[in-house]
Scaffold this active site. Structure first.
Site, PDB file in Angstrom:
ATOM      1  N   SER A 287       0.794  -1.231   0.000  1.00 63.31           N
ATOM      2  CA  SER A 287       0.000   0.000   0.000  1.00 63.31           C
ATOM      3  C   SER A 287       0.822   1.276   0.000  1.00 63.31           C
ATOM      4  CB  SER A 287      -0.973   0.009   1.190  1.00 63.31           C
ATOM      5  OG  SER A 287      -2.078  -0.826   0.922  1.00 63.31           O
TER       6      SER A 287
ATOM      7  N   LYS B  35      -0.041   3.744  -2.705  1.00 65.72           N
ATOM      8  CA  LYS B  35      -1.009   4.844  -2.595  1.00 65.72           C
ATOM      9  C   LYS B  35      -0.337   6.196  -2.409  1.00 65.72           C
ATOM     10  CE  LYS B  35      -4.691   1.858  -0.790  1.00 65.72           C
ATOM     11  NZ  LYS B  35      -4.000   0.575  -0.562  1.00 65.72           N
TER      12      LYS B  35
ATOM     13  N   SER C 205      -6.234   3.138   4.279  1.00 65.37           N
ATOM     14  CA  SER C 205      -5.566   2.598   3.097  1.00 65.37           C
ATOM     15  C   SER C 205      -6.568   1.846   2.230  1.00 65.37           C
ATOM     16  CB  SER C 205      -4.410   1.675   3.499  1.00 65.37           C
ATOM     17  OG  SER C 205      -3.558   1.424   2.419  1.00 65.37           O
TER      18      SER C 205
END
Length: 472
Positions: free
Chosen positions: A56, A59, A116
Site C-alpha cells: 500500500s 497509494k 488505506s
C-alpha cells in the site's frame, strides 16, 4: 581525553547502526533507508536498492497524482469520484463503496491516508486516468520523472502484482517529493482519524501522534511484501524520511522505525535547502479532467514519457540515477515569501505551489483594481492562529501551509483576489499539531450560510485558487 572521545563516538555510531543490522539478520525481505531531507545524505541504508513489493505504499504515488490534479485545478476537494464495479469489488482494506455511488476527493484522500482503502484508491485512479491500467502507466511515468528509476506500478492501490516493484531508496524519494512539492496538502498525512458515514476510521500509522516529530507518511502490507512503512519526521530544525520494507510484523516494523528515527534524526543537518527532488513540468503529464455529472469518465491523454529536461548532477548521496536539480522545500518557500520582491515572486511562481500561483495572480496588472478594501475587514497580519475567536458557522478553507507566514500570505492574496465576496469575512489560520511540528490551515469565517460560503469559494476558484466550504 581525545581517545575517550573517539571511543564514545565509535560506540554511539555502532549503537545507531545495530538495530538496523539486527532487523535484517533473520529476514531476507528487509530493506531500509534513512535520508536527511535537507541535504539528501543517506544516513543509513541496508538493501536500499534491492527490489521489493511496495504493497500500500503504492497509494503514496496515487496521492501524488491526486495532489497534482488538485494543484492544477483539474479537480477540487469537493469533486465527486464515481465508483465502478471494479473499484467496488476490490478486497479489503476498503470503505465498502457501492457500484454507482460516489465520494468526494477529500474523503478519498482521507480514506487512503487512514484506512488505506483499496476501493477508494482504484476509483481515484480510474477518474484521473480513465482506467486503472492507464493510471498505472501515469504512475510509472511520474516515478521516472521523480528519479525513481527502479519502480514500476501496475495498479493504484498496491494489491499483489508480481510486476509492481520498488526500492527503499525510491520510496524515500517519493516521501520527500510529497513534502516538497505539496506542502499545502501534506497535512493530510497527519490525520489521526476521520468519519465516513457511521464509520470512525483510525490511521493505520501508529507512529503519528506517538513519536515526537513524526508527521506521516504511509503504511503497507501484503503477505509477499511483508510490513512496510515510510515515515517523515521533523524536529528542532532537522528533517528525515525513513523507509522500512519487509517487516515481519506491524509491531516489529514500527519498533524498527522508532529506532531509526531515534538514532538518525539527531544526526541530520539543520542547514540545507532540501533541493533534491525535481518537480516535473506541469505540461509533461496530462491526466483526464474530472467527468461532468451524468457523463462517463473521459479517457486520459497518454502521459509524455520523455526524459525530464535539464537534469542537474548533485553530490547528494540520495540518488542512484535520476534528476536532482534545485527544487522547493520549506525553508526555500518560506524565504520566497519573506519579502514581496520581484525575485522571490519569480522563484515562487517557478516552483508552482498553490500559494505561488496565487501570488502570481495578485501581481498581474489590473489585479489591484479588482479589490475594494473594506474598513471592516481584519488585517491579515493581525489574524488569530486559532479558531477560538471565530464564531460557529460556515467557513472556507483555501489551503494548508507548513508555516504561519505562508498561511498569512495565502490569506492576504485570497482577500485581494476575492474582492467584495470576502469583504466582511474573517481571515484566520488554525495551527494543527503534527507530533511536535505544526501546519496551518488558511481559512475565512463569518459566512451566514452554506450558499454564501460556496459562492465565495466559486469566486476564488475563478481567480485560480483552490477552495472548499465546511461548517465550523
Amino acid at each position: 581525553m581525545t581517545i575517550c572521545a573517539g571511543l564514545v563516538a565509535a560506540v554511539l555510531s555502532t549503537t545507531a547502526a545495530a538495530p538496523a543490522t539486527a532487523a535484517a539478520v533473520d529476514n531476507p525481505k528487509y530493506a531500509g533507508i534513512v535520508v536527511d531531507a535537507k541535504t539528501g545524505n543517506v544516513l543509513y541504508g541496508e538493501n536500499a536498492d534491492s527490489l521489493r513489493y511496495p504493497a500500500s505504499l503504492t497509494k503514496m504515488m496515487t496521492l501524488y497524482l491526486v495532489f497534482e490534479a488538485l494543484e492544477s485545478g483539474r479537480i477540487t476537494l469537493d469533486t465527486k469520484v464515481p465508483v465502478s464495479a471494479h473499484a467496488a469489488a476490490e478486497p479489503p482494506s476498503k470503505l465498502g463503496l457501492r457500484t454507482g455511488g460516489s465520494f468526494t476527493v477529500e474523503q478519498g484522500i482521507l480514506a487512503l491516508v487512514t484506512r488505506s482503502a483499496n476501493d477508494a484508491s482504484t476509483a481515484l485512479g480510474e477518474m484521473l486516468g480513465g482506467s486503472e491500467a492507464r493510471f498505472a502507466q501515469m504512475m510509472t511515468a511520474k516515478a521516472r520523472a521523480l528519479g525513481m528509476t527502479r519502480t514500476t506500478y501496475r495498479n493504484a492501490n498496491g494489491l499483489p502484482n508480481t510486476a509492481q516493484m520498488t526500492t527503499a531508496r525510491d520510496q524515500a524519494r517519493l516521501g520527500i517529493a510529497l513534502r516538497q512539492h505539496f506542502p499545502q496538502y501534506y497535512g493530510f498525512f497527519s490525520t489521526r482519524s476521520f468519519k465516513y458515514g457511521k464509520q470512525v476510521i483510525g490511521n493505520h500509522n501508529r507512529l503519528v501522534g506517538n513519536v515526537r516529530g513524526v508527521d506521516g507518511i504511509k503504511t503497507g502490507y501484503t503477505r509477499a511484501a511483508g510490513f512496510n512503512l515510510v515515515t517523515s519526521a521533523q524536529l528542532e530544525g532537522r528533517s528525515v524520511v525513513g523507509v522500512v520494507l519487509g517487516g515481519t510484523s506491524g509491531g516489529a516494523r514500527d519498533a524498527q522505525m522508532r529506532k531509526l528515527i531515534a538514532a538518525y534524526l539527531p544526526k541530520a543537518s539543520r542547514s540545507g535547502k532540501g533541493n533534491m527532488i525535481e518537480e516535473p513540468a506541469a505540461s509533461q503529464f496530462v491526466a483526464a479532467r474530472a467527468p461532468e455529472p451524468e457523463q462517463k469518465p473521459q479517457k486520459a491523454i497518454e502521459p509524455d514519457t520523455r526524459p525530464v529536461a535539464a537534469a542537474v548532477a548533485s553530490a547528494s548521496s540520495l540518488p542512484n540515477a535520476g534528476p536532482v536539480p534545485e527544487a522547493r522545500y520549506e525553508e526555500a518557500v518560506e524565504t520566497a515569501y519573506a519579502a514581496p520582491t520581484k525575485k522571490s515572486a519569480a522563484i515562487a511562481a517557478a516552483e508552482g505551489t498553490l500559494e505561488a500561483q496565487a501570488q502570481k495572480l495578485a501581481a498581474t496588472p489590473g489585479a489591484a483594481a479588482e479589490y475594494t478594501p473594506s474598513v471592516a475587514a481584519p488585517r491579515v497580519d493581525e489574524v488569530t492562529t486559532s479558531s477560538t475567536r471565530i464564531q460557529a458557522g460556515w467557513v472556507i478553507q483555501i489551503g494548508v501551509s507548513p508555516t504561519k507566514q505562508m498561511a498569512l500570505d495565502l490569506l492576504q492574496t485570497a482577500q485581494q483576489k476575492g474582492g467584495n465576496v470576502l469583504r466582511s469575512a474573517t481571515p484566520f489560520a488554525i495551527a494543527i499539531d503534527n507530533g511536535g511540528a505544526q501546519v496551518y490551515r488558511a481559512r475565512f469565517g463569518g459566512f451566514d450560510n452554506q450558499k454564501v460560503a460556496i459562492n465565495a469559494c466559486n469566486q476564488l476558484k475563478r481567480k485560480g485558487m483552490n477552495c472548499w466550504a465546511s461548517q465550523q
